[in-house]
Scaffold this motif. Structure first.
Motif, PDB file in Angstrom:
ATOM      1  N   GLY A   1      -5.565  16.447   0.087  1.00 35.96           N
ATOM      2  CA  GLY A   1      -4.917  15.232   0.571  1.00 35.96           C
ATOM      3  C   GLY A   1      -5.130  14.052  -0.353  1.00 35.96           C
ATOM      4  N   MET A   2      -4.358  12.991  -0.088  1.00 40.13           N
ATOM      5  CA  MET A   2      -4.400  11.842  -0.999  1.00 40.13           C
ATOM      6  C   MET A   2      -5.790  11.212  -1.082  1.00 40.13           C
ATOM      7  SD  MET A   2      -4.532   8.550   0.309  1.00 40.13           S
ATOM      8  CE  MET A   2      -4.381   7.800   1.932  1.00 40.13           C
TER       9      MET A   2
ATOM     10  N   LYS B   1      -1.814  16.168  -3.458  1.00 40.13           N
ATOM     11  CA  LYS B   1      -1.157  14.912  -3.099  1.00 40.13           C
ATOM     12  C   LYS B   1      -1.679  13.782  -3.979  1.00 40.13           C
ATOM     13  CE  LYS B   1       0.783  15.077   1.173  1.00 40.13           C
ATOM     14  NZ  LYS B   1       0.858  14.566   2.547  1.00 40.13           N
ATOM     15  N   ARG B   2      -0.790  12.851  -4.257  1.00 44.11           N
ATOM     16  CA  ARG B   2      -1.151  11.724  -5.115  1.00 44.11           C
ATOM     17  C   ARG B   2      -1.929  10.693  -4.305  1.00 44.11           C
ATOM     18  NH1 ARG B   2       3.273   7.800  -8.059  1.00 44.11           N
ATOM     19  NH2 ARG B   2       1.825   6.704  -9.438  1.00 44.11           N
ATOM     20  N   ALA B   3      -3.023  10.202  -4.861  1.00 37.80           N
ATOM     21  CA  ALA B   3      -3.814   9.172  -4.176  1.00 37.80           C
ATOM     22  C   ALA B   3      -3.016   7.870  -4.101  1.00 37.80           C
ATOM     23  CB  ALA B   3      -5.126   8.966  -4.911  1.00 37.80           C
ATOM     24  N   LEU B   4      -3.426   7.017  -3.171  1.00 41.70           N
ATOM     25  CA  LEU B   4      -2.674   5.782  -2.875  1.00 41.70           C
ATOM     26  C   LEU B   4      -2.385   4.906  -4.080  1.00 41.70           C
ATOM     27  CD1 LEU B   4      -3.918   4.021   0.374  1.00 41.70           C
ATOM     28  CD2 LEU B   4      -1.736   5.136  -0.098  1.00 41.70           C
ATOM     29  N   SER B   5      -3.316   4.871  -5.033  1.00 42.48           N
ATOM     30  CA  SER B   5      -3.070   4.011  -6.197  1.00 42.48           C
ATOM     31  C   SER B   5      -3.374   4.750  -7.490  1.00 42.48           C
ATOM     32  CB  SER B   5      -3.895   2.732  -6.102  1.00 42.48           C
ATOM     33  OG  SER B   5      -5.263   3.073  -6.053  1.00 42.48           O
ATOM     34  N   ALA B   6      -3.145   6.061  -7.485  1.00 42.57           N
ATOM     35  CA  ALA B   6      -3.430   6.844  -8.698  1.00 42.57           C
ATOM     36  C   ALA B   6      -2.309   6.683  -9.719  1.00 42.57           C
ATOM     37  CB  ALA B   6      -3.573   8.323  -8.344  1.00 42.57           C
TER      38      ALA B   6
END
Ligand code: PEP
Ligand code: MN
Length: 332
Positions: free
Chosen positions: A182-183, A205-210
């Motif tokens: 998960g992010m 999943k891409r992290a919130l600010s990656a």
């Protein structure tokens, strides 16, 4: 990034047009030291082995900057098949759908039936849920993995589900065809190592600010640890406007598919937080190059224990799939 050097005295324009005929767009650059012209290959060009390019009249040699994520890059050159489902077939998006959480055996069985009826490939549903509040429903754990697997098997679906902790890698790997990171855990490197060591494919999943770089490097961690494949999932990044839950980054989707040539799916549910925006953003995601969708759908959205507002109801889900005009089976 590739650089093509030319033999001294070669006609750069002629070499450029020959390369263009092979699908490579190039920009001439002049060496400050030798005065020789070299050709920089534009990133969206066709990728051909150096041996082929060296055969082009006028070409002396081909240089490629070493990539920080060679195992991710290598994925671009091989077919990605997850649980028998082939990713990246034009006109055949892979559909992963199901509720946010596995709430009961009955609920997930009903979800599996509706996902299969509409033509989906994977059943999703969280047994281990990351929740912002410690007082929110966090999933039923291991029993939910069995309910999820049984429901999917009864309808010929594959399973994708999140693994949140190193403690749960073994049971999740025993039940899932595709392990979701998960992010919140995109850069939990100890978890990535343990998940990769299962040798299974992973949905990252891409992290919130990656940044793209951080996301690709997280994929490299998984592949370096032994994952058989990494499918990237854009699920919205942190925006400034709470009108949608997150900000769907379609530029990142196009970059993943058309420049990095990676398997990429889009989760329009977590990206928007609103079921009414799922159909238009699903179509936009596929137009931008997504290989598939991860969509929340619930047999009874009003009773959902998590994320009901961003889950399609059965009729909306069927309408969405029909609107995608899927004509070719994605089965390998
Ligand atoms: C999910 O897909 O169940 C989920 C929790 O998503 P994310 O990690 O993107 O928030
Ligand atoms: Mn959810």
């Amino acid at each position: 990034m590739q650089l093509i050097t030319l033999v001294p005295g070669a006609d750069a324009k002629d070499a450029q047009s020959r390369l263009q005929a092979l699908g490579l767009w190039t920009i001439p650059v002049q060496s400050e030291h030798t005065g020789h012209t070299a050709l920089l290959v534009e990133p969206h060009s066709r990728q051909l082995p150096s041996e082929v390019l060296r055969e082009v009249p006028g070409v002396a040699d081909v240089w490629a900057a070493p990539s920080p994520h060679p195992k991710v890059d290598a994925q671009a050159h091989r077919p990605i098949v997850i649980g028998g489902v082939r990713m990246g077939q034009p006109g055949a998006p892979v559909i992963m759908a199901g509720p946010c959480s596995v709430e009961s055996a009955t609920q997930i069985a009903a979800a599996a039936a509706l996902v299969a009826r509409a033509g989906g490939h994977f059943l999703r549903g969280g047994a281990f849920k990351p929740r912002t509040s410690p007082y929110s429903f966090a999933g039923h754990g291991e029993p939910a993995l069995r309910w999820l697997r049984d429901a999917a098997d009864a309808h010929g679906l594959k399973v994708v589900t999140e693994v949140m902790s190193e403690l749960h890698v073994a049971p999740v790997a025993a039940h899932a065809d595709l392990l979701q990171v998960g992010m919140r855990n995109m850069q939990n490197f100890a978890l990535l190592k343990a998940v990769g060591a299962t040798g299974k494919p992973v949905l990252l999943k891409r992290a919130l600010s990656a940044t793209m770089h951080e996301w690709l490097m997280a994929g490299e961690h998984l592949l370096a640890a032994g994952a058989s494949a990494v499918v990237f999932c854009e699920r919205g990044i942190q925006g400034f406007d709470p009108a949608t839950r997150n900000l769907l980054d379609l530029g990142a989707v196009a970059l993943m598919r058309h420049v990095y040539r990676q398997p990429i799916v889009v989760d329009p549910s977590h990206a928007t937080g609103r079921r009414d925006l799922i159909p238009p953003l699903s179509r936009a995601a596929i137009a931008a190059g997504a290989d598939g969708l991860l969509v929340e759908v619930h047999p009874d959205t009003a009773s959902a224990r998590s994320d009901g507002a961003q889950a399609l109801d059965p009729a909306e889900f069927e309408a969405l799939i029909a609107s995608l005009g899927i004509t070719v089976s994605a089965q390998a």
